[in-house]
Design a protein around this motif. Structure first.
Motif, short mmCIF file in Angstrom:
data_model
loop_
_atom_site.label_atom_id
_atom_site.label_comp_id
_atom_site.label_asym_id
_atom_site.label_seq_id
_atom_site.Cartn_x
_atom_site.Cartn_y
_atom_site.Cartn_z
N GLY A 145 -26.82 -79.70 65.20
CA GLY A 145 -26.13 -80.67 64.36
C GLY A 145 -24.76 -81.02 64.91
O GLY A 145 -24.32 -82.18 64.82
N HIS A 146 -24.07 -80.05 65.48
CA HIS A 146 -22.78 -80.32 66.13
C HIS A 146 -22.99 -81.13 67.40
O HIS A 146 -22.25 -82.07 67.68
CB HIS A 146 -22.06 -79.00 66.45
CG HIS A 146 -21.38 -78.36 65.28
ND1 HIS A 146 -20.23 -78.87 64.71
CD2 HIS A 146 -21.71 -77.26 64.56
CE1 HIS A 146 -19.85 -78.11 63.70
NE2 HIS A 146 -20.74 -77.12 63.58
N ASP A 147 -24.01 -80.75 68.18
CA ASP A 147 -24.25 -81.43 69.46
C ASP A 147 -24.60 -82.90 69.27
O ASP A 147 -24.22 -83.75 70.09
CB ASP A 147 -25.39 -80.74 70.22
CG ASP A 147 -24.95 -79.43 70.85
OD1 ASP A 147 -23.73 -79.15 70.86
OD2 ASP A 147 -25.83 -78.68 71.30
N VAL A 148 -25.34 -83.22 68.22
CA VAL A 148 -25.77 -84.60 68.01
C VAL A 148 -24.60 -85.51 67.68
O VAL A 148 -24.70 -86.74 67.78
CB VAL A 148 -26.85 -84.64 66.90
CG1 VAL A 148 -26.22 -84.71 65.51
CG2 VAL A 148 -27.81 -85.80 67.10
N LEU A 149 -23.45 -84.90 67.34
CA LEU A 149 -22.24 -85.67 67.04
C LEU A 149 -21.23 -85.62 68.19
O LEU A 149 -20.18 -86.23 68.11
CB LEU A 149 -21.57 -85.12 65.77
CG LEU A 149 -22.44 -85.09 64.50
CD1 LEU A 149 -21.69 -84.37 63.38
CD2 LEU A 149 -22.82 -86.49 64.06
N ASP A 150 -21.56 -84.89 69.24
CA ASP A 150 -20.63 -84.67 70.35
C ASP A 150 -20.43 -85.96 71.14
O ASP A 150 -21.37 -86.69 71.42
CB ASP A 150 -21.19 -83.58 71.27
CG ASP A 150 -20.14 -83.04 72.23
OD1 ASP A 150 -19.71 -83.81 73.10
OD2 ASP A 150 -19.77 -81.87 72.09
#
Length: 262
Positions: free
Chosen positions: A94-99
């Motif tokens: 979930g964090h990576d998809v917003l990176d």
């Protein structure tokens, strides 16, 4: 007695109908882009974790409403969030998809393939052009989607595939997009270059033997005092080093050094 038999038959038929309308393979009721918006709301408003009621309020929805629960369920199915005891938390994906550093495209691919139905469709059609909508709906039903839900499954599948980049714009084929690796930071690049160049700090040309590098570091700056005795010592040392690390050209039959030319 006959009435009881009819009642039992009716009950069995109802159970069978319910089974027909219940999908046997998981798929989200909203698409990947909508799920990413859920993750983004959590990240912007709370960082990594928040209460379900807070998230619903931020999204302008009711925490017990069907729309909100559908979006939360989809975000969980894509692997972007996890929930427990009335709270929702962003997963590493979930964090990576917003990176913003280039990781997000790869994270969208992983999220798409986390869905059981979408992964099965990828295995079925990868590197091929997707068929028309009616054929896609027949395929999802064969994979276990309820006939009653085939249209919704097709829509979320196609929207998510487009968003994750699985539909090649040039050929229309259903392929996993190529993912650009995360760029190394400048310090990491400098360290790697330094290792390749034998550890020099950039003041000497790359590829020099460490003995030569050390020799060059002993040279004084232009204009400094350098007594003749020390200059002679430096030159003698250089000659010894050169003799050790370099080879002489082979001699020709007449005893003359070989020039390398025929």
């Amino acid at each position: 007695m006959a009435g009881n038999d009819n009642g039992a038959a009716a009950g069995a038929q109802t159970a069978e109908e319910k089974k027909r309308f219940r999908s046997e393979i998981e798929f989200p009721y909203t698409d990947l882009e909508s799920a990413v918006e859920v993750a983004k709301t959590i990240n912007v408003k709370a960082g990594s974790s928040c209460d379900v009621e807070e998230l619903a309020a931020w999204m302008g929805q009711s925490a017990t409403g069907g729309t909100f629960r559908t979006r939360i369920g989809a975000a969980k199915m894509f692997g972007l969030i996890e929930g427990a005891q009335g709270r929702v938390t962003l997963t590493p994906l979930g964090h990576d998809v917003l990176d913003n550093s280039g990781v997000a495209p790869g994270a969208r691919v992983s999220a798409f393939l986390n869905v059981e139905l979408f992964n099965a469709m990828y295995e079925q059609f990868k590197a091929r052009t997707l068929p028309p909508p009616p054929a896609i709906e027949r395929q999802v039903v064969e994979l276990g989607v309820s006939p009653k839900q085939k249209d919704r499954a097709r829509q979320t599948f196609m929207k998510s595939a487009q968003y994750a980049g699985f539909i090649d714009s040039a050929t229309g084929r259903f392929v996993k997009p190529g993912i650009v690796q995360r760029e190394e930071s400048a310090p990491e690049k400098r360290e790697e270059e330094k290792r390749r160049d034998g550890g020099n700090d950039g003041n000497e040309p790359p590829g020099l033997h460490p003995f030569v590098q050390g020799l060059l570091k002993e040279l004084p700056k232009a204009g400094d005092v350098w007594p003749e005795e020390k200059r002679k010592l430096w030159l003698d040392t250089a000659a010894s080093i050169f003799k050790m690390i370099y080879r002489d050209a082979p001699s020709t039959s007449d005893g003359m050094p070989w020039s390398g030319k025929e």
